[in-house]
Design a protein around this motif. Structure first.
Motif, PDB file in Angstrom:
ATOM      1  N   MET A  44     -37.735 -65.550  18.025  1.00 58.33           N
ATOM      2  CA  MET A  44     -36.474 -65.291  17.784  1.00 58.33           C
ATOM      3  C   MET A  44     -35.497 -66.079  18.660  1.00 58.33           C
ATOM      4  N   TRP A  45     -35.586 -67.426  18.579  1.00 57.09           N
ATOM      5  CA  TRP A  45     -34.678 -68.037  19.437  1.00 57.09           C
ATOM      6  C   TRP A  45     -34.278 -69.190  18.679  1.00 57.09           C
ATOM      7  N   GLY A  46     -33.172 -69.968  18.710  1.00 53.93           N
ATOM      8  CA  GLY A  46     -32.765 -71.310  18.276  1.00 53.93           C
ATOM      9  C   GLY A  46     -31.042 -71.391  18.591  1.00 53.93           C
ATOM     10  N   GLU A  66     -27.554 -74.007  17.383  1.00 48.88           N
ATOM     11  CA  GLU A  66     -26.991 -74.907  16.460  1.00 48.88           C
ATOM     12  C   GLU A  66     -27.327 -76.326  16.788  1.00 48.88           C
ATOM     13  N   ASN A  67     -28.121 -76.792  17.596  1.00 47.68           N
ATOM     14  CA  ASN A  67     -28.552 -78.084  17.958  1.00 47.68           C
ATOM     15  C   ASN A  67     -29.893 -78.333  17.307  1.00 47.68           C
ATOM     16  N   LYS A 125     -36.674 -63.072  24.933  1.00 41.99           N
ATOM     17  CA  LYS A 125     -36.686 -62.834  23.474  1.00 41.99           C
ATOM     18  C   LYS A 125     -37.872 -62.257  22.764  1.00 41.99           C
ATOM     19  N   ALA A 126     -37.643 -62.070  21.552  1.00 42.00           N
ATOM     20  CA  ALA A 126     -38.772 -61.553  20.689  1.00 42.00           C
ATOM     21  C   ALA A 126     -39.509 -62.822  20.167  1.00 42.00           C
ATOM     22  N   SER A 160     -30.885 -62.386  11.366  1.00 44.81           N
ATOM     23  CA  SER A 160     -30.539 -64.045  11.449  1.00 44.81           C
ATOM     24  C   SER A 160     -29.952 -64.766  10.386  1.00 44.81           C
ATOM     25  N   ARG A 178     -20.044 -70.714  15.570  1.00 43.37           N
ATOM     26  CA  ARG A 178     -20.990 -71.650  16.247  1.00 43.37           C
ATOM     27  C   ARG A 178     -22.439 -71.987  15.400  1.00 43.37           C
ATOM     28  N   LEU A 179     -22.719 -70.982  14.364  1.00 39.40           N
ATOM     29  CA  LEU A 179     -24.057 -71.222  13.762  1.00 39.40           C
ATOM     30  C   LEU A 179     -23.674 -71.973  12.585  1.00 39.40           C
ATOM     31  N   SER A 232     -25.246 -75.737  12.593  1.00 42.17           N
ATOM     32  CA  SER A 232     -26.688 -75.673  12.161  1.00 42.17           C
ATOM     33  C   SER A 232     -26.935 -76.662  10.690  1.00 42.17           C
ATOM     34  N   HIS A 233     -27.939 -77.428  10.900  1.00 37.28           N
ATOM     35  CA  HIS A 233     -28.121 -78.280  10.128  1.00 37.28           C
ATOM     36  C   HIS A 233     -28.748 -77.904   8.722  1.00 37.28           C
ATOM     37  N   TRP A 237     -32.163 -75.219   7.257  1.00 34.67           N
ATOM     38  CA  TRP A 237     -31.742 -73.891   6.788  1.00 34.67           C
ATOM     39  C   TRP A 237     -31.766 -73.824   5.202  1.00 34.67           C
TER      40      TRP A 237
END
Lengths: 280, 280
Positions: free
Chosen positions: A118-120, A122-123, A137-138, A182, A219-220, A223-224, A228
């Protein structure tokens, strides 16, 4: 341990950096269709060598798939075709039901462990990789009963090395929860960016006035789509449920404002404030 | 310079800290109905002394209103009643048309400068005050032609001391732009929190799974209704326009998903990605 990482981008690259720091990885093969990613990953010492799929897998104890969820779902059966009963495969995708169903009847199913960190950000790309990304993180492991004990133990030791706290869940529940926690955040963020871009034709004004609050909410939206669109596609039903609920919630704000019912508006905001007790 | 700050919370407190650091403020009076705020502000050396409205204003060169926008709009005429032509009054509210209209015909209108610092957090109270908050952010001065030259110069020197970049705008335009750049972000964030709280009855799951992306999108949902209901109330028409547009944008995502039109979905996301070129 020798590891092949398929997709040396943000997630694969960050895992590589951390697993090397922790002395878990002796040697890391990078497998990526994007030759620029391979060059960058070699330069940044994220991987030790480039490999093709067959050679990388043949020489690895662990294979990590860190590519978009549609590509992972398609590739995983081929990867399982190539491995022995001494090797382990894990993924890192944001949706889990699709990939788990895709290999349900594969003779090597038990060598695969379905995983989602559970991490990411926008890059994307190896240049964005950060060794400490996952700490605290989880790390979610899905349908663990479908994996062999030793394969599960291997992945659990990886999750521990990433300094994540482990959560076990079935794939269907995972996809419902991530739709809320998310996926919807990304849709609201994209829609918010489009709202502002539609109306604020003078981009200079956005740039000059944008506060930290706005920046954090959109910010999100950076994300590309390569990552997504496949996520939304695979989690379509859940995402639509949440999106409908979200539009309903926004309509309540609209109604409170239109009717100048400021007590109701305060109630809606006070209810939202409860998130303060849940998220630090 | 002697300064009275009416409302020693997040904004008033942060301004006090910075203006003292920059040796602009020789002495700061704190005026606040909340006695706890006064005690905390004295403890934190945000203010030098408590004052009531009359005494604070009488002894100050500059009066700063940093209270919710409805209270500021109501109080400003009384403050202007109490000052001389050598004193200056500024506010720090997030909506500007209402307050400017409230004093349009006041005999001391020219002593007032309408100001909005484009900074805030989801926290409140003097304990949340940070001296460096405003650095590099936009400081908006509205309807400067309605202020006396010397009053405007005083406020400009304050904005410079806060290390903000100055923007001049008329109050109506300000309220339209902030509806897009700030107010809508709060509504989406509140609605997102309510969406998740409605469905994720097991709060433990939210807490365990919440990623940094989710946290950043719902951060603003922690903001208090005492500040935000008055903002939405004063900027109702603009906020409703933006909210309608935002719901329209969300519906496009809904439609793309429902129709499984993933090319359109990609188009919507790619368009949102343009925000990357505008916001760092």
């Amino acid at each position: 341990m020798k590891i092949s990482i398929i997709g040396v981008g943000l997630i694969g690259g960050s895992m590589a950096l951390k697993l090397r720091d922790k002395n878990i990885a002796d040697f890391i093969y990078g497998i990526d269709n994007d030759k620029k990613h391979i060059t960058e990953a070699l330069d940044l010492k994220i991987i030790d060598a480039e490999a093709d799929l067959e050679n990388g897998i043949k020489n690895s104890d662990l294979v990590i798939l860190a590519i978009p969820v549609d590509a992972a779902r398609k590739l995983l059966p081929n990867v399982l075709d190539l491995i022995s009963d001494q090797q382990t495969v894990m993924d890192a995708g944001s949706t889990k039901a699709g990939i788990v169903n895709a290999v349900r009847n594969h003779p090597r199913r038990s060598r695969f462990v379905a995983f989602h960190p559970m991490w990411g950000t926008e890059n994307s790309g190896p240049k964005s990789a950060i060794a400490e990304s996952f700490s605290g993180k989880a790390g979610v492991i899905c349908n663990k009963e479908e994996s062999a004990d030793d394969a599960l133990q291997t992945v659990e030791s990886i999750v521990e090395a990433l300094d994540m706290h482990m959560i076990y869940m079935n794939a269907e529940d995972h996809d419902i929860h991530t739709a809320y926690i998310s996926h919807i955040s990304h849709i609201t963020s994209y829609a918010l960016a489009n709202t502002v871009l539609e109306k604020e034709r003078e981009e200079e004004t956005i740039f000059q006035l944008a506060s930290s609050g706005f920046s954090s909410t959109v910010r999100l939206a950076k994300s590309h789509p390569e990552m997504w669109v496949p996520i939304f596609k695979q989690n379509k039903e859940n995402v639509l449920d949440v999106l409908n609920e979200h539009i309903t919630q926004l309509r309540k704000f609209k109604s409170a404002l239109e009717k100048e019912n400021y007590e109701y508006l305060e109630e809606l905001i006070s209810n939202a404030n409860r998130i303060r007790g849940i998220l630090r």
